[in-house]
Design a protein around this motif. Sequence first.
Motif, mmCIF file in Angstrom:
data_model
loop_
_atom_site.group_PDB
_atom_site.id
_atom_site.type_symbol
_atom_site.label_atom_id
_atom_site.label_comp_id
_atom_site.label_asym_id
_atom_site.label_seq_id
_atom_site.Cartn_x
_atom_site.Cartn_y
_atom_site.Cartn_z
ATOM 1 N N ARG A 104 51.252 -58.036 96.297
ATOM 2 C CA ARG A 104 51.481 -59.054 95.106
ATOM 3 C C ARG A 104 51.116 -60.262 94.829
ATOM 4 N NH1 ARG A 104 55.866 -56.655 92.124
ATOM 5 N NH2 ARG A 104 57.504 -55.039 93.868
ATOM 6 N N ALA A 119 54.159 -64.663 86.080
ATOM 7 C CA ALA A 119 55.628 -65.285 86.667
ATOM 8 C C ALA A 119 54.988 -66.715 87.249
ATOM 9 C CB ALA A 119 56.278 -64.442 86.902
ATOM 10 N N ILE A 142 63.003 -64.584 92.130
ATOM 11 C CA ILE A 142 62.645 -63.033 92.735
ATOM 12 C C ILE A 142 62.243 -63.235 94.237
ATOM 13 C CG2 ILE A 142 62.590 -60.272 92.425
ATOM 14 C CD1 ILE A 142 63.395 -60.571 90.036
ATOM 15 N N GLN A 155 63.333 -56.263 97.591
ATOM 16 C CA GLN A 155 63.009 -57.180 96.518
ATOM 17 C C GLN A 155 64.676 -58.044 96.774
ATOM 18 O OE1 GLN A 155 62.265 -57.001 92.282
ATOM 19 N NE2 GLN A 155 60.799 -55.400 93.120
ATOM 20 N N GLY A 180 59.012 -66.986 89.868
ATOM 21 C CA GLY A 180 60.080 -67.736 88.669
ATOM 22 C C GLY A 180 60.653 -66.342 87.656
ATOM 23 N N PHE A 181 62.162 -66.040 87.770
ATOM 24 C CA PHE A 181 62.513 -65.361 86.982
ATOM 25 C C PHE A 181 62.179 -65.242 85.506
ATOM 26 C CE2 PHE A 181 66.233 -62.636 84.357
ATOM 27 C CZ PHE A 181 65.843 -62.081 85.545
ATOM 28 N N VAL A 182 61.588 -64.523 84.665
ATOM 29 C CA VAL A 182 60.798 -64.196 83.614
ATOM 30 C C VAL A 182 62.237 -63.836 82.472
ATOM 31 C CG1 VAL A 182 59.425 -62.949 81.654
ATOM 32 C CG2 VAL A 182 58.662 -64.315 84.325
ATOM 33 N N PHE A 184 62.347 -61.872 80.223
ATOM 34 C CA PHE A 184 61.771 -60.860 78.963
ATOM 35 C C PHE A 184 62.522 -60.336 77.535
ATOM 36 C CE2 PHE A 184 62.161 -58.221 82.904
ATOM 37 C CZ PHE A 184 63.183 -57.930 82.114
ATOM 38 N N GLU A 187 59.894 -54.843 78.177
ATOM 39 C CA GLU A 187 59.243 -54.427 78.994
ATOM 40 C C GLU A 187 58.210 -53.853 78.694
ATOM 41 O OE1 GLU A 187 60.549 -54.380 83.816
ATOM 42 O OE2 GLU A 187 61.829 -54.556 83.050
ATOM 43 N N HIS A 210 64.447 -50.040 82.152
ATOM 44 C CA HIS A 210 64.837 -49.277 84.271
ATOM 45 C C HIS A 210 66.081 -50.060 84.219
ATOM 46 C CE1 HIS A 210 60.615 -51.132 83.936
ATOM 47 N NE2 HIS A 210 60.295 -50.028 85.200
ATOM 48 N N PHE A 253 55.899 -57.753 81.165
ATOM 49 C CA PHE A 253 57.131 -58.781 80.354
ATOM 50 C C PHE A 253 56.669 -58.549 78.883
ATOM 51 C CE2 PHE A 253 58.115 -59.806 84.572
ATOM 52 C CZ PHE A 253 58.746 -58.794 85.213
ATOM 53 N N ASN A 262 53.163 -57.972 85.197
ATOM 54 C CA ASN A 262 54.248 -58.088 86.387
ATOM 55 C C ASN A 262 53.601 -57.166 88.187
ATOM 56 O OD1 ASN A 262 56.390 -58.267 88.596
ATOM 57 N ND2 ASN A 262 56.963 -55.654 87.446
ATOM 58 N N GLU A 263 53.237 -56.537 86.715
ATOM 59 C CA GLU A 263 52.115 -55.360 88.068
ATOM 60 C C GLU A 263 51.090 -54.573 87.833
ATOM 61 O OE1 GLU A 263 54.576 -53.751 91.079
ATOM 62 O OE2 GLU A 263 55.920 -52.605 89.470
HETATM 63 P P1 AMP Z 1 59.520 -54.615 90.079
HETATM 64 O O1 AMP Z 1 58.854 -53.939 91.869
HETATM 65 O O2 AMP Z 1 57.775 -55.851 90.150
HETATM 66 O O3 AMP Z 1 58.101 -53.878 89.503
HETATM 67 O O4 AMP Z 1 60.214 -55.272 89.487
HETATM 68 C C1 AMP Z 1 60.929 -54.185 89.471
HETATM 69 C C2 AMP Z 1 61.698 -54.281 88.069
HETATM 70 O O5 AMP Z 1 62.696 -55.484 88.226
HETATM 71 C C3 AMP Z 1 60.888 -55.187 86.903
HETATM 72 O O6 AMP Z 1 60.291 -53.636 85.814
HETATM 73 C C4 AMP Z 1 61.693 -55.921 86.080
HETATM 74 O O7 AMP Z 1 62.759 -55.577 85.317
HETATM 75 C C5 AMP Z 1 62.365 -56.727 87.010
HETATM 76 N N1 AMP Z 1 61.918 -57.974 87.312
HETATM 77 C C6 AMP Z 1 60.492 -58.246 88.667
HETATM 78 N N2 AMP Z 1 60.079 -59.213 88.736
HETATM 79 C C7 AMP Z 1 60.685 -60.003 87.513
HETATM 80 C C8 AMP Z 1 60.548 -61.810 87.730
HETATM 81 N N3 AMP Z 1 59.399 -61.988 87.441
HETATM 82 N N4 AMP Z 1 61.541 -62.236 86.417
HETATM 83 C C9 AMP Z 1 62.354 -60.527 85.780
HETATM 84 N N5 AMP Z 1 62.798 -59.875 86.024
HETATM 85 C C10 AMP Z 1 61.825 -59.035 87.225
#
Ligand code: AMP
Length: 366
Positions: A104, A119, A142, A155, A180-182, A184, A187, A210, A253, A262-263
């Motif tokens: 990541r 983020a 997160i 996480q 930092g928390f987004v 959003f 998604e 999700h 986001f 995000n990824e």
């Molecule tokens: P990920 O494994 O990074 O795809 O994270 C799973 C889910 O967690 C995402 O689809 C978002 O709903 C939430 N999430 C992950 N990172 C963030 C972030 N920086 N801010 C807000 N929500 C997040």
Amino acid sequence: MSGAARPTVGIIGAGQLGRMLALAALPLGIRCRFYDRVADAPGGHVGELVVGEFDDLGRLREFARGVDVVTFDWENVPVESVRALKGVAPVYPAANALEQSQDRLYEKALFRDLGIPTAPYAPVDLASDLEQACARLGRPGILKTRRLGYDGKGQARIRAAADVATAWGALGGQPLVYEGFVRFEREVSLVAARSRRGEIAYYPLVENAHEHGILAITRAPYAHAKLQREAERHMRAVLEHFRYVGVLTIEFFVERGRLVANEMAPRVHNSGHWTIEGAETSQFENHVRAILGLPLGSTTTRGHAAMVNFVGRLPKPARALAAAGLHLHDYGKSEARPGRKLGHATLVAATPAERERRLKAALKLR
Ligand code: AMP
């Protein structure tokens, strides 16, 4: 392709993604051979399956001998295993794209280098790094493992000061990243394919919901001309950076009307399953076309689609198939476990309103 030279694709990983790749390849006369750790993996129902460990280089080379191209359905295949196939068969997407998307931190650094918003983030190796990251980037945030995280695993959310120690206790001791928390609004994700000739085909953006960190529902298309242009610009930057071949997915986001990456996943993606019935060419077929150097197919939608995941439990087929226009996909997994993706349903309708009606019925099947 002459009849005598029908290609074979080797797929490392025989999960549902590999299985759907093989199902898309077969009508084109293309066969798939799988490699997986488990003998009853879903891909084995639709193609030859070689069983071996993902780090058994000798066995992997043996598997790849005689196939025209190798790909993977899982982004945590060891990079060394992919590199070890050099001289045996070409592998697409290439090892460098796989490597960067497995971590990541590197993934975010790539986005930043290419001018793609992310983020705010900081690497965390020690408890003191986490304290500093929280002070600098603020809370909520997160804490995520850099490697091997998926579906919200690995996480920990940090809201109050007391959560810092809890998060460190749960995840500390391995390479981490604090984000930092987004806040959003929604998604979305973009799936695209780049072929060996450099041709690119973009699907429309889709909106994802999700539940417990796992994709639950995708609605396609998320029709937004400005964001579509923005997403395609970001996608093109990544594809061209790697001279990427195959399907790539980027999850974003939407925050205050703009995209925050995000990824990325160097493979076909759950948020693209709707393309099997909802687009002129599915993501699976386009991946196969891309890696074999064939022309890419049209990504035009056939209407307004929705995809519902069946996680932990499958509906009774007779009940599901009674729903109007429902396409059922049962991955054939031998064991149902909580949190395990077992299948999905796709619905395609002429209007968004009709799609919502069909979706409501499909959601009752979960
Ligand atoms: P990920 O494994 O990074 O795809 O994270 C799973 C889910 O967690 C995402 O689809 C978002 O709903 C939430 N999430 C992950 N990172 C963030 C972030 N920086 N801010 C807000 N929500 C997040």
